[in-house]
Enzyme design. Structure first.
Site, PDB file in Angstrom:
ATOM      1  N   HIS A 303       8.002 -54.968 -25.783  1.00  0.00           N
ATOM      2  CA  HIS A 303       7.737 -53.935 -26.774  1.00  0.00           C
ATOM      3  C   HIS A 303       6.404 -54.197 -27.435  1.00  0.00           C
ATOM      4  O   HIS A 303       6.059 -55.359 -27.673  1.00  0.00           O
ATOM      5  CB  HIS A 303       8.851 -53.895 -27.835  1.00  0.00           C
ATOM      6  CG  HIS A 303       8.871 -52.616 -28.582  1.00  0.00           C
ATOM      7  ND1 HIS A 303       8.071 -52.394 -29.682  1.00  0.00           N
ATOM      8  CD2 HIS A 303       9.555 -51.474 -28.362  1.00  0.00           C
ATOM      9  CE1 HIS A 303       8.287 -51.170 -30.106  1.00  0.00           C
ATOM     10  NE2 HIS A 303       9.172 -50.573 -29.336  1.00  0.00           N
ATOM     11  N   ASP A 360      16.168 -49.668 -24.777  1.00  0.00           N
ATOM     12  CA  ASP A 360      16.547 -48.986 -23.536  1.00  0.00           C
ATOM     13  C   ASP A 360      17.358 -49.878 -22.602  1.00  0.00           C
ATOM     14  O   ASP A 360      17.904 -49.397 -21.616  1.00  0.00           O
ATOM     15  CB  ASP A 360      15.285 -48.497 -22.808  1.00  0.00           C
ATOM     16  CG  ASP A 360      14.551 -47.442 -23.625  1.00  0.00           C
ATOM     17  OD1 ASP A 360      15.230 -46.564 -24.163  1.00  0.00           O
ATOM     18  OD2 ASP A 360      13.324 -47.528 -23.737  1.00  0.00           O
TER      19      ASP A 360
HETATM   20  N1  CMC Z   1       8.198 -57.036 -17.245  1.00  0.00           N
HETATM   21  C1  CMC Z   1       7.291 -57.968 -16.857  1.00  0.00           C
HETATM   22  N2  CMC Z   1       6.149 -58.260 -17.514  1.00  0.00           N
HETATM   23  C2  CMC Z   1       5.913 -57.547 -18.631  1.00  0.00           C
HETATM   24  C3  CMC Z   1       6.799 -56.574 -19.117  1.00  0.00           C
HETATM   25  C4  CMC Z   1       7.985 -56.320 -18.378  1.00  0.00           C
HETATM   26  N3  CMC Z   1       8.863 -55.397 -18.778  1.00  0.00           N
HETATM   27  N4  CMC Z   1       6.297 -56.026 -20.253  1.00  0.00           N
HETATM   28  C5  CMC Z   1       5.136 -56.648 -20.476  1.00  0.00           C
HETATM   29  N5  CMC Z   1       4.897 -57.574 -19.510  1.00  0.00           N
HETATM   30  C6  CMC Z   1       3.767 -58.507 -19.431  1.00  0.00           C
HETATM   31  C7  CMC Z   1       2.494 -57.820 -18.961  1.00  0.00           C
HETATM   32  O1  CMC Z   1       2.343 -57.899 -17.573  1.00  0.00           O
HETATM   33  C8  CMC Z   1       1.431 -58.589 -19.710  1.00  0.00           C
HETATM   34  O2  CMC Z   1       1.255 -59.823 -19.036  1.00  0.00           O
HETATM   35  P1  CMC Z   1      -0.214 -60.522 -19.033  1.00  0.00           P
HETATM   36  O3  CMC Z   1      -0.507 -60.855 -20.466  1.00  0.00           O
HETATM   37  O4  CMC Z   1      -0.039 -61.721 -18.180  1.00  0.00           O
HETATM   38  O5  CMC Z   1      -1.167 -59.519 -18.450  1.00  0.00           O
HETATM   39  C9  CMC Z   1       2.085 -58.894 -21.058  1.00  0.00           C
HETATM   40  O6  CMC Z   1       3.508 -58.929 -20.784  1.00  0.00           O
HETATM   41  C10 CMC Z   1       1.791 -57.869 -22.147  1.00  0.00           C
HETATM   42  O7  CMC Z   1       2.160 -56.582 -21.628  1.00  0.00           O
HETATM   43  P2  CMC Z   1       1.449 -55.227 -22.040  1.00  0.00           P
HETATM   44  O8  CMC Z   1       1.707 -54.200 -20.980  1.00  0.00           O
HETATM   45  O9  CMC Z   1       0.026 -55.495 -22.419  1.00  0.00           O
HETATM   46  O10 CMC Z   1       2.229 -54.850 -23.373  1.00  0.00           O
HETATM   47  P3  CMC Z   1       2.206 -53.450 -24.114  1.00  0.00           P
HETATM   48  O11 CMC Z   1       2.466 -53.738 -25.529  1.00  0.00           O
HETATM   49  O12 CMC Z   1       0.971 -52.709 -23.764  1.00  0.00           O
HETATM   50  O13 CMC Z   1       3.424 -52.644 -23.439  1.00  0.00           O
HETATM   51  C11 CMC Z   1       5.614 -51.945 -22.935  1.00  0.00           C
HETATM   52  C12 CMC Z   1       4.679 -52.554 -23.989  1.00  0.00           C
HETATM   53  C13 CMC Z   1       6.936 -51.613 -23.604  1.00  0.00           C
HETATM   54  C14 CMC Z   1       5.019 -50.657 -22.384  1.00  0.00           C
HETATM   55  C15 CMC Z   1       5.828 -52.991 -21.807  1.00  0.00           C
HETATM   56  O14 CMC Z   1       6.434 -54.146 -22.318  1.00  0.00           O
HETATM   57  C16 CMC Z   1       6.632 -52.433 -20.651  1.00  0.00           C
HETATM   58  O15 CMC Z   1       6.063 -51.826 -19.726  1.00  0.00           O
HETATM   59  N6  CMC Z   1       8.008 -52.602 -20.650  1.00  0.00           N
HETATM   60  C17 CMC Z   1       8.843 -52.019 -19.636  1.00  0.00           C
HETATM   61  C18 CMC Z   1       9.096 -50.544 -19.961  1.00  0.00           C
HETATM   62  C19 CMC Z   1      10.043 -50.385 -21.143  1.00  0.00           C
HETATM   63  O16 CMC Z   1      11.085 -51.009 -21.212  1.00  0.00           O
HETATM   64  N7  CMC Z   1       9.682 -49.459 -22.044  1.00  0.00           N
HETATM   65  C20 CMC Z   1      10.496 -49.132 -23.217  1.00  0.00           C
HETATM   66  C21 CMC Z   1       9.842 -49.578 -24.500  1.00  0.00           C
HETATM   67  S1  CMC Z   1      10.955 -49.525 -25.916  1.00  0.00           S
HETATM   68  C22 CMC Z   1      11.428 -47.923 -26.180  1.00  0.00           C
HETATM   69  C23 CMC Z   1      10.376 -46.889 -26.219  1.00  0.00           C
HETATM   70  O17 CMC Z   1       9.211 -47.081 -26.546  1.00  0.00           O
HETATM   71  O18 CMC Z   1      10.719 -45.778 -25.916  1.00  0.00           O
END
Ligand code: CMC
Length: 421
Positions: A303, A360
């Site tokens: 998140h 989720d």
């Molecule tokens: N699985 C594996 N690695 C992950 C995940 C995941 N679900 N989420 C983040 N990472 C890693 C990512 O690869 C990155 O690694 P590195 O620093 O080595 O490059 C690091 O963690 C930071 O990730 P980010 O994408 O920069 O983080 P963000 O804040 O931009 O994205 C997020 C947040 C929720 C989009 C992301 O965690 C994600 O894609 N999660 C899976 C989708 C999900 O469950 N979404 C629902 C969010 S909660 C409800 C809502 O918003 O509706």
């Protein structure tokens, strides 16, 4: 309040700071470009406060989520979703009289305009219900136009949106399974009405299970607002151009649909089913999620704001077990989910990046136990988020600092070049 100092190209600049009621400190850089010529660069807006807001407070480090000051743990189970909707939109929980009027009006306005029913017939049966919902909400502005700033009309349109979103959602499902629509009833609660419209038939009585009604109401409350997330920011951005409420909210529904946002609840279930079909080999998927050369992510993990735990996921994890027990359902996907959570929470990759299960992760397992089809999961999220979107749209419109949202960019394309003519 302290002043922020910036030294740039041998010149010193000062910027005022201010703090919110929960002490988050902000640097007011409204005059940054005018005084320094520079802009901020903040991809994904991770450090940008886009507005002042009095609706929802999140402390991502401590796992706190409060609506208008009330912790979600106090609201779930003690008040109804429609009371929370009133709280978010009007700022206070309703008195008994206010609630009677609000509930009554929501019920009165839950009937969809009859002419809109024709629209459902022209979507392909394979259409995703999120797309149908967004289109229907957009078309409401043709049926119920907003004339200027007329407050009474706006209030009526707010009631129509909260009242009708569940009807539109249920109708889109009914059309997808080729069944006749079931109209809402005035004697049922918000959640019971939705369940009856989803699962009932005009040919027979439908008894709403109190266990399911209660679980659904709790789920809607947990999704009701989440400050400046992607869809809410979209609603605010579209509304900042003075686009009407329906146009702004339908844009929010489309933003929510994406799998990194609300669409993750569907994606989680599909991921768990895929792991199940692969012999339950969850360890393989944890490794895939860690592999930088693999696009696969553990859906329902991570998140932008929560870096400790998502308080909604905590409530839902317990609720998933309770609902399954009460309904006498045993779901192997819950075991796979728990195994995934356990292994991910102890794996340095997830621990170092502070990746915890989000809202989720467990919601889909409950929806599934309630009999809600996977494609409807994000629609359920939209029904829950409706009061939050409306509250933010209203707040944005009355913000004395409010301007049309128009970020800057840092141009990295070709510099001027001329045609050789
Ligand atoms: N699985 C594996 N690695 C992950 C995940 C995941 N679900 N989420 C983040 N990472 C890693 C990512 O690869 C990155 O690694 P590195 O620093 O080595 O490059 C690091 O963690 C930071 O990730 P980010 O994408 O920069 O983080 P963000 O804040 O931009 O994205 C997020 C947040 C929720 C989009 C992301 O965690 C994600 O894609 N999660 C899976 C989708 C999900 O469950 N979404 C629902 C969010 S909660 C409800 C809502 O918003 O509706």
């Amino acid at each position: 309040m302290s002043t922020a100092h910036l030294s740039l190209n041998d010149k010193n600049f000062e910027f005022p700071t201010f703090a919110g009621t929960e002490h988050e400190l902000a640097i007011d850089c409204g005059k940054l470009r005018g005084s320094t010529g520079a802009v901020t660069y903040d991809p994904g807006y991770g450090n940008t406060g886009s507005c002042k807001s009095a609706i929802t407070f999140i402390d991502g480090e401590k796992g706190i989520l409060r609506y208008r000051g009330y912790p979600i743990e106090d609201l779930v189970g003690n008040v109804k979703f429609t009371q929370v909707a009133y709280l978010l939109i009007h700022g206070e929980l309703p008195t008994t009289t206010e609630f009677d009027v609000w509930r009554n009006e929501l019920t009165q306005h839950s009937l969809v305009h009859e002419s809109m029913l024709n629209f459902f017939d022209h979507f392909p049966v394979t259409a995703h219900p999120m797309n149908i919902l967004a289109s229907m909400i957009s078309s409401m502005s043709s049926f119920y136009p907003q004339d200027g700033e007329d407050e009474d009309k706006l209030n009526l349109n707010i009631m129509r949106l909260v009242g009708q979103v569940k009807t539109l959602a249920a109708f889109s499902y009914k059309k997808s399974v080729g069944q006749p629509v079931v109209y809402p009833r005035t004697d049922l609660s918000y959640s019971a009405n939705f369940l009856r419209m989803m699962f009932g038939l005009p040919t027979e009585e439908y008894e709403v299970s109190p266990v399911i009604e209660k679980a659904l109401d709790a789920l809607l409350i947990l999704h009701a607002d989440h400050e400046q997330n992607c869809s809410t920011s979209t609603v605010r951005m579209v509304g900042s151009s003075r686009a009407n409420l329906y146009a702004s909210i339908s844009a929010g529904v489309n933003a929510l649909w994406g799998p990194l946002h609300g669409g993750a609840n569907q994606a989680v279930l599909e991921m768990l089913e895929m792991i199940q079909a692969d012999g339950g080999n969850y360890k393989k998927y944890v490794e895939k999620a860690k592999d930088k050369d693999d696009d696969f992510r553990l859906m329902g993990f991570g998140h932008r704001v929560y870096k400790n735990f998502d308080p909604r996921a905590k409530i839902l994890c317990t609720a998933a077990e309770e609902v399954l027990n009460e309904l006498g359902v045993s779901d192997p996907l819950l075991d796979i989910a728990k195994n995934l959570e356990e292994i991910a929470l102890s794996d340095p990759f997830f621990v170092e990046r502070k990746l915890y299960p989000n809202v989720d992760f467990y919601s889909g397992i409950i929806y599934r136990a309630l009999g809600i089809p996977t494609e409807m999961f994000t629609v359920l999220f939209s029904i829950g988020r409706m009061p939050g979107w409306i509250a933010h749209w209203l707040e944005m419109r009355s913000d004395p600092d409010g301007r049309i949202h128009r970020p800057r960019q840092i141009y990295i394309g070709e510099t001027e070049r001329r045609l050789n003519v």
